[in-house]
Design a protein around this motif. Sequence first.
Motif, mmCIF file in Angstrom:
data_model
loop_
_atom_site.group_PDB
_atom_site.id
_atom_site.type_symbol
_atom_site.label_atom_id
_atom_site.label_comp_id
_atom_site.label_asym_id
_atom_site.label_seq_id
_atom_site.Cartn_x
_atom_site.Cartn_y
_atom_site.Cartn_z
ATOM 1 N N ASP A 179 9.256 42.900 84.701
ATOM 2 C CA ASP A 179 9.917 41.882 83.885
ATOM 3 C C ASP A 179 10.106 42.477 82.500
ATOM 4 O O ASP A 179 9.261 42.352 81.624
ATOM 5 C CB ASP A 179 9.077 40.597 83.828
ATOM 6 C CG ASP A 179 9.784 39.475 83.102
ATOM 7 O OD1 ASP A 179 10.991 39.612 82.822
ATOM 8 O OD2 ASP A 179 9.127 38.468 82.804
ATOM 9 N N LEU A 180 11.222 43.174 82.330
ATOM 10 C CA LEU A 180 11.494 43.890 81.085
ATOM 11 C C LEU A 180 12.290 43.026 80.122
ATOM 12 O O LEU A 180 13.118 42.218 80.528
ATOM 13 C CB LEU A 180 12.296 45.160 81.376
ATOM 14 C CG LEU A 180 11.670 46.179 82.318
ATOM 15 C CD1 LEU A 180 12.663 47.308 82.588
ATOM 16 C CD2 LEU A 180 10.383 46.734 81.742
ATOM 17 N N VAL A 187 18.638 50.643 82.901
ATOM 18 C CA VAL A 187 19.833 50.691 83.749
ATOM 19 C C VAL A 187 20.757 51.820 83.293
ATOM 20 O O VAL A 187 21.273 52.579 84.123
ATOM 21 C CB VAL A 187 20.565 49.333 83.747
ATOM 22 C CG1 VAL A 187 21.927 49.435 84.408
ATOM 23 C CG2 VAL A 187 19.715 48.281 84.445
ATOM 24 N N ALA A 188 20.952 51.979 82.002
ATOM 25 C CA ALA A 188 21.806 53.047 81.484
ATOM 26 C C ALA A 188 21.251 54.418 81.851
ATOM 27 O O ALA A 188 21.999 55.310 82.271
ATOM 28 C CB ALA A 188 21.952 52.923 79.968
ATOM 29 N N SER A 189 19.942 54.586 81.730
ATOM 30 C CA SER A 189 19.310 55.853 82.069
ATOM 31 C C SER A 189 19.449 56.164 83.562
ATOM 32 O O SER A 189 19.759 57.297 83.947
ATOM 33 C CB SER A 189 17.830 55.813 81.675
ATOM 34 O OG SER A 189 17.158 56.953 82.140
ATOM 35 N N GLU A 190 19.205 55.170 84.394
ATOM 36 C CA GLU A 190 19.333 55.357 85.843
ATOM 37 C C GLU A 190 20.779 55.669 86.213
ATOM 38 O O GLU A 190 21.028 56.548 87.046
ATOM 39 C CB GLU A 190 18.852 54.117 86.592
ATOM 40 C CG GLU A 190 17.347 53.945 86.565
ATOM 41 C CD GLU A 190 16.617 55.081 87.264
ATOM 42 O OE1 GLU A 190 16.849 55.312 88.466
ATOM 43 O OE2 GLU A 190 15.805 55.742 86.593
ATOM 44 N N TYR A 191 21.721 54.974 85.638
ATOM 45 C CA TYR A 191 23.136 55.214 85.910
ATOM 46 C C TYR A 191 23.501 56.656 85.557
ATOM 47 O O TYR A 191 24.147 57.360 86.337
ATOM 48 C CB TYR A 191 24.000 54.230 85.128
ATOM 49 C CG TYR A 191 25.471 54.395 85.384
ATOM 50 C CD1 TYR A 191 26.070 53.806 86.486
ATOM 51 C CD2 TYR A 191 26.264 55.151 84.525
ATOM 52 C CE1 TYR A 191 27.425 53.964 86.736
ATOM 53 C CE2 TYR A 191 27.605 55.318 84.766
ATOM 54 C CZ TYR A 191 28.194 54.727 85.862
ATOM 55 O OH TYR A 191 29.522 54.898 86.099
ATOM 56 N N GLU A 192 23.062 57.092 84.388
ATOM 57 C CA GLU A 192 23.360 58.448 83.934
ATOM 58 C C GLU A 192 22.749 59.489 84.862
ATOM 59 O O GLU A 192 23.419 60.437 85.282
ATOM 60 C CB GLU A 192 22.838 58.646 82.505
ATOM 61 C CG GLU A 192 23.153 60.002 81.924
ATOM 62 C CD GLU A 192 22.634 60.159 80.502
ATOM 63 O OE1 GLU A 192 22.194 61.265 80.170
ATOM 64 O OE2 GLU A 192 22.671 59.178 79.743
ATOM 65 N N SER A 193 21.493 59.328 85.213
ATOM 66 C CA SER A 193 20.836 60.328 86.055
ATOM 67 C C SER A 193 21.410 60.334 87.468
ATOM 68 O O SER A 193 21.584 61.405 88.064
ATOM 69 C CB SER A 193 19.326 60.123 86.081
ATOM 70 O OG SER A 193 18.976 58.917 86.722
ATOM 71 N N ASP A 229 18.324 47.049 79.672
ATOM 72 C CA ASP A 229 19.602 47.726 79.415
ATOM 73 C C ASP A 229 19.409 49.235 79.332
ATOM 74 O O ASP A 229 20.198 50.004 79.898
ATOM 75 C CB ASP A 229 20.238 47.210 78.132
ATOM 76 C CG ASP A 229 20.742 45.786 78.246
ATOM 77 O OD1 ASP A 229 20.880 45.268 79.382
ATOM 78 O OD2 ASP A 229 21.000 45.179 77.185
ATOM 79 N N ALA A 230 18.380 49.678 78.634
ATOM 80 C CA ALA A 230 18.105 51.110 78.496
ATOM 81 C C ALA A 230 17.754 51.727 79.846
ATOM 82 O O ALA A 230 18.202 52.832 80.167
ATOM 83 C CB ALA A 230 16.978 51.337 77.489
#
Length: 54
Positions: free
Chosen positions: A25-26, A35-41, A32-33
Amino acid sequence: MRREIRATLPELKVRFEKSGGEVWDLADDKLDAFVASEYESRTKLIREAGIRLD
């Protein structure tokens, strides 16, 4: 939408934990950070592996 998702977290948490999962539960900015990191990797991995949709 996040409010509705958070409202279901207690039930989902129990169901996921019973199956060996983990619920985070973030705070919105942390989510947001993440999800962005996972998307990028994942994007990088897909490009490097040459994966294409046919």
